[in-house]
Design a protein around this motif. Structure first.
Motif, PDB file in Angstrom:
ATOM      1  N   VAL A  98      11.200  -0.033  11.806  1.00  0.00           N
ATOM      2  CA  VAL A  98      11.225  -0.379  10.384  1.00  0.00           C
ATOM      3  C   VAL A  98      10.203  -1.493  10.174  1.00  0.00           C
ATOM      4  CG1 VAL A  98      12.623  -1.290   8.494  1.00  0.00           C
ATOM      5  CG2 VAL A  98      13.692   0.148  10.235  1.00  0.00           C
ATOM      6  N   TYR A  99       9.353  -1.348   9.169  1.00  0.00           N
ATOM      7  CA  TYR A  99       8.453  -2.469   8.906  1.00  0.00           C
ATOM      8  C   TYR A  99       8.438  -2.853   7.438  1.00  0.00           C
ATOM      9  CZ  TYR A  99       4.642   0.589   7.202  1.00  0.00           C
ATOM     10  OH  TYR A  99       3.868   1.472   6.502  1.00  0.00           O
ATOM     11  N   THR A 100       8.035  -4.074   7.209  1.00  0.00           N
ATOM     12  CA  THR A 100       8.064  -4.603   5.849  1.00  0.00           C
ATOM     13  C   THR A 100       7.016  -5.701   5.685  1.00  0.00           C
ATOM     14  OG1 THR A 100       9.467  -5.736   4.234  1.00  0.00           O
ATOM     15  CG2 THR A 100       9.871  -6.258   6.525  1.00  0.00           C
ATOM     16  N   ASN A 101       6.617  -5.923   4.436  1.00  0.00           N
ATOM     17  CA  ASN A 101       5.731  -7.056   4.145  1.00  0.00           C
ATOM     18  C   ASN A 101       6.531  -8.310   3.820  1.00  0.00           C
ATOM     19  OD1 ASN A 101       4.139  -4.598   2.369  1.00  0.00           O
ATOM     20  ND2 ASN A 101       3.106  -5.594   4.065  1.00  0.00           N
ATOM     21  N   ASP A 102       7.821  -8.119   3.612  1.00  0.00           N
ATOM     22  CA  ASP A 102       8.682  -9.238   3.235  1.00  0.00           C
ATOM     23  C   ASP A 102       9.201  -9.895   4.508  1.00  0.00           C
ATOM     24  OD1 ASP A 102      10.520 -11.004   2.322  1.00  0.00           O
ATOM     25  OD2 ASP A 102      11.726  -9.547   1.205  1.00  0.00           O
ATOM     26  N   THR A 103       8.546 -11.001   4.908  1.00  0.00           N
ATOM     27  CA  THR A 103       8.895 -11.625   6.182  1.00  0.00           C
ATOM     28  C   THR A 103       9.758 -12.863   5.999  1.00  0.00           C
ATOM     29  OG1 THR A 103       6.846 -12.868   6.158  1.00  0.00           O
ATOM     30  CG2 THR A 103       6.825 -10.765   7.341  1.00  0.00           C
ATOM     31  N   SER A 104      10.379 -12.985   4.813  1.00  0.00           N
ATOM     32  CA  SER A 104      11.376 -14.036   4.654  1.00  0.00           C
ATOM     33  C   SER A 104      12.548 -13.664   5.563  1.00  0.00           C
ATOM     34  CB  SER A 104      11.850 -14.096   3.197  1.00  0.00           C
ATOM     35  OG  SER A 104      12.518 -12.893   2.867  1.00  0.00           O
ATOM     36  N   LEU A 105      13.404 -14.650   5.874  1.00  0.00           N
ATOM     37  CA  LEU A 105      14.561 -14.372   6.732  1.00  0.00           C
ATOM     38  C   LEU A 105      15.355 -13.196   6.163  1.00  0.00           C
ATOM     39  CD1 LEU A 105      16.447 -14.994   9.088  1.00  0.00           C
ATOM     40  CD2 LEU A 105      17.613 -16.646   7.623  1.00  0.00           C
ATOM     41  N   GLU A 106      15.532 -13.254   4.843  1.00  0.00           N
ATOM     42  CA  GLU A 106      16.276 -12.204   4.159  1.00  0.00           C
ATOM     43  C   GLU A 106      15.619 -10.827   4.330  1.00  0.00           C
ATOM     44  OE1 GLU A 106      17.415 -11.815  -0.473  1.00  0.00           O
ATOM     45  OE2 GLU A 106      17.021 -13.828   0.320  1.00  0.00           O
ATOM     46  N   GLY A 107      14.298 -10.791   4.137  1.00  0.00           N
ATOM     47  CA  GLY A 107      13.552  -9.537   4.268  1.00  0.00           C
ATOM     48  C   GLY A 107      13.645  -8.975   5.679  1.00  0.00           C
ATOM     49  N   LEU A 108      13.544  -9.855   6.672  1.00  0.00           N
ATOM     50  CA  LEU A 108      13.596  -9.415   8.066  1.00  0.00           C
ATOM     51  C   LEU A 108      14.998  -8.934   8.433  1.00  0.00           C
ATOM     52  CD1 LEU A 108      11.416 -12.178   9.786  1.00  0.00           C
ATOM     53  CD2 LEU A 108      10.759  -9.816   9.285  1.00  0.00           C
ATOM     54  N   LEU A 109      16.016  -9.639   7.922  1.00  0.00           N
ATOM     55  CA  LEU A 109      17.395  -9.218   8.214  1.00  0.00           C
ATOM     56  C   LEU A 109      17.686  -7.858   7.576  1.00  0.00           C
ATOM     57  CD1 LEU A 109      19.397 -12.577   7.935  1.00  0.00           C
ATOM     58  CD2 LEU A 109      19.002 -11.216   9.997  1.00  0.00           C
ATOM     59  N   THR A 110      17.182  -7.659   6.365  1.00  0.00           N
ATOM     60  CA  THR A 110      17.360  -6.356   5.706  1.00  0.00           C
ATOM     61  C   THR A 110      16.745  -5.250   6.563  1.00  0.00           C
ATOM     62  OG1 THR A 110      17.235  -7.445   3.570  1.00  0.00           O
ATOM     63  CG2 THR A 110      16.925  -5.056   3.571  1.00  0.00           C
ATOM     64  N   ALA A 111      15.527  -5.485   7.034  1.00  0.00           N
ATOM     65  CA  ALA A 111      14.844  -4.489   7.866  1.00  0.00           C
ATOM     66  C   ALA A 111      15.617  -4.256   9.164  1.00  0.00           C
ATOM     67  CB  ALA A 111      13.423  -4.949   8.171  1.00  0.00           C
ATOM     68  N   ALA A 112      16.107  -5.343   9.771  1.00  0.00           N
ATOM     69  CA  ALA A 112      16.848  -5.231  11.036  1.00  0.00           C
ATOM     70  C   ALA A 112      18.119  -4.412  10.830  1.00  0.00           C
ATOM     71  CB  ALA A 112      17.189  -6.613  11.577  1.00  0.00           C
ATOM     72  N   ARG A 113      18.792  -4.650   9.714  1.00  0.00           N
ATOM     73  CA  ARG A 113      20.047  -3.917   9.461  1.00  0.00           C
ATOM     74  C   ARG A 113      19.766  -2.444   9.174  1.00  0.00           C
ATOM     75  NH1 ARG A 113      21.831  -8.944   6.410  1.00  0.00           N
ATOM     76  NH2 ARG A 113      22.750 -10.127   8.126  1.00  0.00           N
TER      77      ARG A 113
END
Lengths: 466, 452
Positions: free
Chosen positions: A65-80
């Motif tokens: 999963v990848y994203t441009n949103d690298t805020s903690l929130e963005g990364l946690l969303t991608a991880a989940r």
């Protein structure tokens, strides 16, 4: 940049549903490129790529999963999201302990391209442009491009890895077109390195420009290449694309792990003639395909693929390594955070042999001498490959005769490796971009002058028959 | 920061920094991809992406910069980089920021299909597993499946500029690819089939599996033919791939730069009378359909070659101004990061009435080429020369004979356009890239083949 604390939380979230390995690849990249045409800078673009990719394994399955949103929130969303996709119902509580490690760079940068003005970069283009344009009146058009890329990455995984690395690359491209009003022919050179702007201290743009023009002009005046099976000599440098296509791709774990390669299950067996030793070496200082660590954080290394004809090693990444029961060879690469890594070549070349260049040419009664190769492609399943000859000459009675154009070489990797019967003494390399599952990555190809006893040459001389 | 907020600040900053005009191009999307191996999910990838490209005109020169982060730093980085880049530009070409056309000039184009967006990940995985199973079931000689992939993409584009233009468009699509491997007598061959659709029921897993398996099986036992000159029936997929590789020659940008031999040839006969080449951005169910181009200019349908005669090259605002014509609405960006160039939309050779089997009967003797390999290296747009590895069948007495591989077909694209004897009725589109290219089968007189 990514902190250890954030990385640990994100990795733990990625393993919440029972994945057995998680990884985060965090990237921030600055790019700049310029293009010159008709002696003028036509285009100039600069930019910043930024994002992160999260990968989770469970046995042989993987999720990315990848994203441009690298805020903690963005990364946690991608991880989940990744966890949900790999998921079993059982919840797991992973505690991630990261052990930051320092990476020593073996590719030091003296002049960061970001410290160089666009005007100075344009001077490189001007030198290449004018050298090519001034080579001959038939040179109708020249396109020169400059690019640099500075990539900063942080890679962390659930086994405790936490490393950062920087990769700086610069490259020049010169395309010269020679025309006579009815026909056009082109010549290209694209030198580059894992270096800063100091690359141009040792690589003269004018020389590459002149050489691209020389190819275009020579090919404009060339006859069509005859077709059929022939003895072929392939020059050092970018000629190494033969090995890259015909053999290298089929040694990547991407195709070996699932048994989809003609070379699967052949470690220790003779797959090439005994004059062939081939190496993939990502540790050559400053080379285009080099690195410090691969894109999974494994230190880069030198892998002997074939030694005197015997298959010694594949190129292996973590995931395919699981399927194969073998360790990574430090060969996992990706274009950017938008790609999951997989096994790829770095700087791949046929090692020096003991034939002299003169003897190799003199040994050909009738055949083709390929000075420059274009790109090519391969089907790893069948080993069937093809590539274009961008500058070729007929050889008659051991002497180089006249230039010919429009030739292609086709064949099967397995057969061609056994037909390489002479290898010269001086290895040179050429730079290219190699495209595969994990995107487009910089790769060096290389070899000394080699001879292939027989290969099918595609051409279109009227009435040519074998 | 949100798009509107970000661009407001950017435009305000650009005014203060002395840009005469400026524009942002935003590309946003989501994609999903699953690959299946031996009945299990082997690879699964999802992503959300956002990219924004800024271009600004300073002293008549256009500078470009892009970012994938929309924060305060990005505003200053974009303005600084675009100003630096504009300062280094030496081209005297006119530059344009388009104010927009009348509302009625933008044709509404259906490119987003809500029903497709409702397919859940679980359903997509199920479809992919079904595809692989169907391929393995198709024949005992199918031993494994190299690739079994299902991909969904949803993307939108928004262009906003300092002259008041503000346009956006969204599109989605589903793509499936299947590559089974057939084995017999120690030899392995792979076959493939793909579907690209806007219809959740459009994948036809069973039919696709049969097609892919058949494709692999028929290659078993393939061998080269003798080198020589052959009449060729170029299958629709191979013909579309070739047209795609040479599509750049129809760009006015390439022509003006001296990189296309079609420079100055509008109005001349460049192909056989049976050749008509369309660019139709409004094609129903097309995969490169759009109501406006990358500069915000309304798109329109045109014949690029009409009955063999070159009708027009493809233009954006800059190339049109240089040639003194109107833009054809073909401004394009390879990705949001790229400067504005030129590219077709749904770009296809108009089919005729004759089925390919009838063409084969009429041809009598020659080769059917179903696949060409090596286009990225063996096809030269500048010269038109190509030399490609081909796969297909022998044609004898008007019938399909034994399979052929390990041969090359070579020629020149400009010459080939004139040597088209007939076009088939079987129009087929390839995979969308920059544009989506389609062709029916083409009967070509005399191409040079190298084999044994």
């Amino acid at each position: 940049m990514l902190s250890e604390k954030t990385a640990a939380r994100v990795l733990a979230a990625a393993l919440e549903t029972g994945g057995d390995f998680a990884e985060i690849f965090y990237e921030d990249t600055q790019t700049s490129s310029l293009q010159m045409l008709s002696a003028r800078v036509e285009e100039a673009v600069a930019g910043r790529d930024h994002g992160a990719g999260i990968r989770v394994f469970r046995e042989y399955g993987s999720v990315y999963v990848y994203t441009n949103d690298t805020s903690l929130e963005g990364l946690l969303t991608a991880a989940r999201q990744a966890a949900a996709a790999i998921g079993s119902d059982r919840a797991a509580d992973a505690v991630i302990m990261l052990a930051p490690a320092a990476i020593a760079s073996i590719h030091p940068v003296r002049i960061p391209p970001s410290d160089v003005s666009a005007m100075r970069k344009a001077e490189i283009l001007r030198a290449a442009y004018h050298a090519a344009k001034g080579y001959d009146p038939s040179v109708a058009q020249v396109t020169a491009t400059y690019m640099d890329r500075h990539q900063q990455v942080t890679i962390a995984n659930s086994e405790g890895l936490f490393v950062t690395d920087e990769r700086t690359r610069v490259r020049l491209g010169v395309l010269a077109v020679a025309g006579d009003g009815r026909e056009n022919q082109s010549g290209f050179n694209g030198p580059g390195g894992q270096m800063g702007f100091e690359f141009f201290d040792s690589h003269d743009p004018a020389e590459y420009g002149r050489d691209a023009a020389r190819t275009a002009v020579t090919m404009l005046r060339a006859d069509l290449c005859p077709a059929g099976p022939m003895t072929v000599a392939i020059e050092s440098g970018f000629g190494g694309v033969l090995f890259h296509e015909a053999c290298g791709h089929a040694l990547e774990a991407t195709s070996v792990a699932k048994g989809h390669s003609v070379f699967a299950g052949k470690l220790g067996q003779t797959i090439a003639s005994d004059v062939v030793t081939a190496i993939d070496d990502a540790t050559i200082p400053g080379a285009w395909g080099s690195g410090n660590i691969d894109d999974e954080g494994t230190p880069c290394r030198r892998n002997v693929l074939i030694e005197k004809g015997v298959l010694k090693s594949y190129l292996i990444d973590r995931l395919n390594g699981r399927r194969m029961g073998m360790a990574s060879t430090g060969s996992a690469r990706r274009q950017s955070y938008a790609f999951a890594p997989t096994s790829r070549m770095s700087n791949t070349f046929i090692d020096a042999g003991d034939s002299s260049d003169e003897d190799i040419i003199a040994s050909i009664a009738s055949g083709l001498y390929c000075v420059k190769m274009g790109g090519g492609s391969v089907n790893p399943l069948t080993g069937s490959f093809n590539f274009a000859v961008s500058e070729g000459y007929l050889v008659k009675n051991g002497k180089i005769d006249r230039p010919v154009r429009g030739a292609t070489l086709i064949g099967k990797g397995e057969e061609i490796l056994r037909r390489i019967d002479r290898v010269g003494r001086c290895v040179k390399t050429g730079q290219g971009m190699c495209g595969s599952l994990s995107g487009s990555v910089p790769a060096d190809v290389g070899q000394p002058l080699i001879r292939i006893s027989e290969i099918v040459v595609g051409g279109r001389q009227e009435g040519a028959q074998s | 920061m949100k798009f509107d907020d970000f661009t407001d600040r950017l435009f305000e900053g650009a005014r203060r920094a002395g840009f005469e005009e400026c524009e942002v191009y935003e590309s946003k999307g989501e994609s999903f991809r699953v690959m299946v191996f031996e009945g299990k999910v082997d690879d699964y990838k999802v992503n959300t992406s956002l990219g924004l490209s800024f271009r600004g005109m300073k002293n008549g020169r256009m500078g470009y910069a892009y970012t994938e982060v929309l924060d305060e730093d990005a505003v200053s980085m974009l303005l600084r980089s675009a100003a630096d880049n504009a300062a280094v530009i030496e081209s005297e070409d006119p530059q344009f920021i388009f104010a927009g056309a009348g509302k009625g000039d933008y044709k509404p184009v259906e490119a987003y299909y809500p029903a497709l967006a409702e397919l859940t990940p679980a359903r997509k995985i199920e479809l992919a597993i079904g595809m692989e199973a169907a391929a393995l079931r198709a024949d005992p000689r199918i031993t494994t499946v190299g690739y079994c992939m299902l991909q969904y993409g949803d993307g939108s584009v928004r262009i906003r500029n300092s002259r008041g233009l503000d346009l956006s468009e969204r599109s989605n699509g589903l793509f499936a690819y299947l590559e089974p491997v057939a084995e017999a007598d120690g030899k392995r061959e792979e076959g493939h089939a793909y579907r690209i659709t806007h219809d959740p029921d459009g994948l036809e897993p069973e039919a696709m599996a049969r097609e892919a398996a058949e494709n692999a099986l028929t290659k078993l036992g393939a061998a080269p033919v003798r080198s020589g000159s052959y009449d060729i029936l170029l299958g629709s997929e191979a013909a579309a791939d070739m047209l795609s590789a040479f599509s750049g020659i129809f760009s006015a940008d390439a022509a003006q730069k001296g990189l296309s031999l079609l420079k100055g040839r509008v109005g001349e006969t460049i192909a056989a009378p049976c050749v008509t080449l369309m660019d139709d951005p409004h094609l129903r169910d097309g995969f490169a359909s759009a109501g406006f181009d990358a500069e915000g200019v309304p798109t329109r349908t045109k014949a690029v070659i009409d009955g063999g005669v070159l009708g027009t090259l493809l233009h954006n605002l800059k190339t049109a101004a240089k040639d003194g014509v109107a833009s054809t609405g073909n401004a394009a960006k390879g990705s949001f990061k790229s400067p504005v160039g030129v590219s077709p939309f749904n770009f296809y050779l108009k089919p005729g009435d004759t089925p390919p089997d009838t063409l084969m009967r009429r041809m009598g003797r020659g080769l059917v080429i179903t696949e060409v390999v090596g286009l990225h290296s063996g096809a030269d747009e500048v010269s038109g020369d190509f030399s490609l590895m081909g796969k297909g069948f022998v044609v004898e007495e008007g019938r399909r004979g034994r399979p052929v591989d390990q041969i090359t077909i070579a020629g020149n694209f400009f010459t080939m356009l004139k040597a088209v004897e007939a076009v088939g009725s079987d129009l087929r589109f390839g995979l969308p890239g920059t544009g989506c290219v389609g062709s029916p089968s083409l009967w070509i007189r005399e191409l040079s083949v190298a084999g044994k």
